[in-house]
Design a protein around this motif. Structure first.
Motif, PDB file in Angstrom:
ATOM      1  N   UNK A   3      -1.279   0.457  -7.623  1.00  0.00           N
ATOM      2  CA  UNK A   3      -1.165   0.481  -9.159  1.00  0.00           C
ATOM      3  C   UNK A   3      -2.354   1.119  -9.836  1.00  0.00           C
ATOM      4  N   UNK A   4      -2.214   1.680 -11.071  1.00  0.00           N
ATOM      5  CA  UNK A   4      -3.299   2.462 -11.862  1.00  0.00           C
ATOM      6  C   UNK A   4      -3.793   3.484 -11.026  1.00  0.00           C
ATOM      7  N   UNK A   5      -2.599   4.163 -10.437  1.00  0.00           N
ATOM      8  CA  UNK A   5      -3.078   5.356  -9.234  1.00  0.00           C
ATOM      9  C   UNK A   5      -3.863   6.334 -10.009  1.00  0.00           C
ATOM     10  N   UNK A   6      -3.479   6.661 -11.349  1.00  0.00           N
ATOM     11  CA  UNK A   6      -3.937   7.982 -11.611  1.00  0.00           C
ATOM     12  C   UNK A   6      -5.328   7.519 -12.475  1.00  0.00           C
ATOM     13  N   UNK A   7      -5.990   6.377 -12.290  1.00  0.00           N
ATOM     14  CA  UNK A   7      -7.054   5.854 -12.953  1.00  0.00           C
ATOM     15  C   UNK A   7      -8.325   6.045 -12.200  1.00  0.00           C
ATOM     16  N   UNK A   8      -9.467   6.675 -12.471  1.00  0.00           N
ATOM     17  CA  UNK A   8     -10.600   6.785 -11.398  1.00  0.00           C
ATOM     18  C   UNK A   8     -11.110   5.316 -11.064  1.00  0.00           C
ATOM     19  N   UNK A   9     -11.535   5.210  -9.948  1.00  0.00           N
ATOM     20  CA  UNK A   9     -11.823   3.885  -9.529  1.00  0.00           C
ATOM     21  C   UNK A   9     -12.894   3.210 -10.497  1.00  0.00           C
ATOM     22  N   UNK A  10     -14.039   4.035 -10.757  1.00  0.00           N
ATOM     23  CA  UNK A  10     -15.013   3.271 -11.402  1.00  0.00           C
ATOM     24  C   UNK A  10     -14.463   3.213 -12.764  1.00  0.00           C
ATOM     25  N   UNK A  11     -13.679   3.706 -13.415  1.00  0.00           N
ATOM     26  CA  UNK A  11     -12.810   3.256 -14.841  1.00  0.00           C
ATOM     27  C   UNK A  11     -12.118   2.160 -14.477  1.00  0.00           C
ATOM     28  N   UNK A  12     -11.532   1.903 -13.587  1.00  0.00           N
ATOM     29  CA  UNK A  12     -10.577   0.788 -13.142  1.00  0.00           C
ATOM     30  C   UNK A  12     -11.766  -0.638 -13.258  1.00  0.00           C
ATOM     31  N   UNK A  13     -12.858  -0.636 -12.692  1.00  0.00           N
ATOM     32  CA  UNK A  13     -13.870  -1.682 -12.553  1.00  0.00           C
ATOM     33  C   UNK A  13     -14.533  -1.517 -14.001  1.00  0.00           C
ATOM     34  N   UNK A  14     -14.781  -0.747 -14.502  1.00  0.00           N
ATOM     35  CA  UNK A  14     -15.291  -0.910 -15.923  1.00  0.00           C
ATOM     36  C   UNK A  14     -14.199  -1.315 -16.914  1.00  0.00           C
ATOM     37  N   UNK A  15     -13.053  -1.239 -16.854  1.00  0.00           N
ATOM     38  CA  UNK A  15     -11.894  -1.906 -17.582  1.00  0.00           C
ATOM     39  C   UNK A  15     -11.981  -3.190 -17.330  1.00  0.00           C
TER      40      UNK A  15
END
Length: 277
Positions: free
Chosen positions: A93-105
């Motif tokens: 999931x959220x494959x296009x999202x940078x890992x760090x951006x996912x965590x920040x979100x």
């Protein structure tokens, strides 16, 4: 306004979920206590993920009720969601999202400030031996790395309740061991851990109690010792396979480990011809 309270248990009452003519959950009843590691065991399609997705409000049950510390999930979704850390059965999931951006979100959703967020991410990355660049997208990670990404995301908020769907899948042995230790520590502090697995050995290592699911119904509810005591001299694999290869008995009005305690006896009484039917 309803404040966030300590959630003492999860209570599922008469939960049913239909997908058209297919019944994924069939009048499921289950209670999970604080300070407990509870394992949902079952093969693919048994109803594990449907149960979990109902608990975290991804799926809406056809009927039945779910309570967290006597709070009705339907009426208190936002309050309850903030108490749960959830790992899905697939990390794709959220494959296009940078890992760090996912965590920040995720951290922003739970109101975690930057300093605390970075402190927790650093600690969890060390625990799971994960190193990623700020620009690395989730799609660039291996399956095992993605699993770690979502585990870290689930734990950033330090949630009271962990709901983990097949959390060991894809993890290297050291990371799997570290996750098991985290689960033990979390439950040892009076919190709740619910996870699904099809690996009996993992359930035996970790669980205070288990629920064996097949075709959306509970076949057994209790401790591993209770399960083995009912079937002396048999391996866990043999016990499990004997259960899931039989039609579940009616468990209405029956509680806990009393469910399905006569499966083997019924099989023996029917004689060899029962195997050929």
């Amino acid at each position: 306004m309803l404040g966030i309270r300590s959630l003492k248990m999860i209570r599922i009452e008469n939960l049913t979920k239909n997908y058209g003519a297919t019944m994924a959950l069939d009048n499921l009843n289950l209670t999970i206590n604080d300070g407990e590691i509870f394992g949902l065991i079952g093969h693919n399609g048994a109803g594990k993920s449907t149960t979990i997705k109902s608990l975290v409000s991804i799926l809406e049950p056809t009927s039945g009720q779910i309570y967290f510390d006597d709070l009705d999930l339907k009426s208190n979704r936002n309050t309850i969601k903030k108490m749960i850390g959830y790992v899905p059965d697939s990390p794709d999931m959220f494959l296009k999202l940078p890992v760090t951006s996912y965590w920040k979100f995720i951290a922003s959703v739970f109101g975690i400030d930057k300093d605390l967020r970075e402190e927790r991410i650093k600690s969890l990355c060390q625990i799971f031996s994960l190193e990623v660049k700020a620009t690395t997208r989730i799609e660039e990670c291996s399956h095992g790395m993605r699993q770690k990404v979502f585990l870290i995301g689930a734990l950033i908020s330090d949630p009271k309740i962990w709901i983990l769907d097949e959390p060991m899948t894809g993890l290297d042995p050291q990371s799997a061991y570290n996750l098991k230790e985290l689960m033990k520590d979390h439950a040892g502090q009076g919190n709740t851990v619910l996870f699904s697995t099809h690996v009996l050995e993992v359930a035996e290592q970790l669980c205070d109690r288990i629920g064996i699911l097949s075709k959306g119904r509970i076949l057994f509810l209790g401790t591993m010792d209770e399960l083995k005591d009912r079937h002396p001299g048999q391996s866990l694999e043999d016990i499990y396979l004997a259960m899931v290869n039989h039609k579940p008995q009616d468990t209405a009005g029956r509680d806990g480990a009393s469910i399905y305690n006569n499966v083997i006896a019924d099989k023996v009484s029917q004689g060899p011809e029962a195997e050929e039917k």
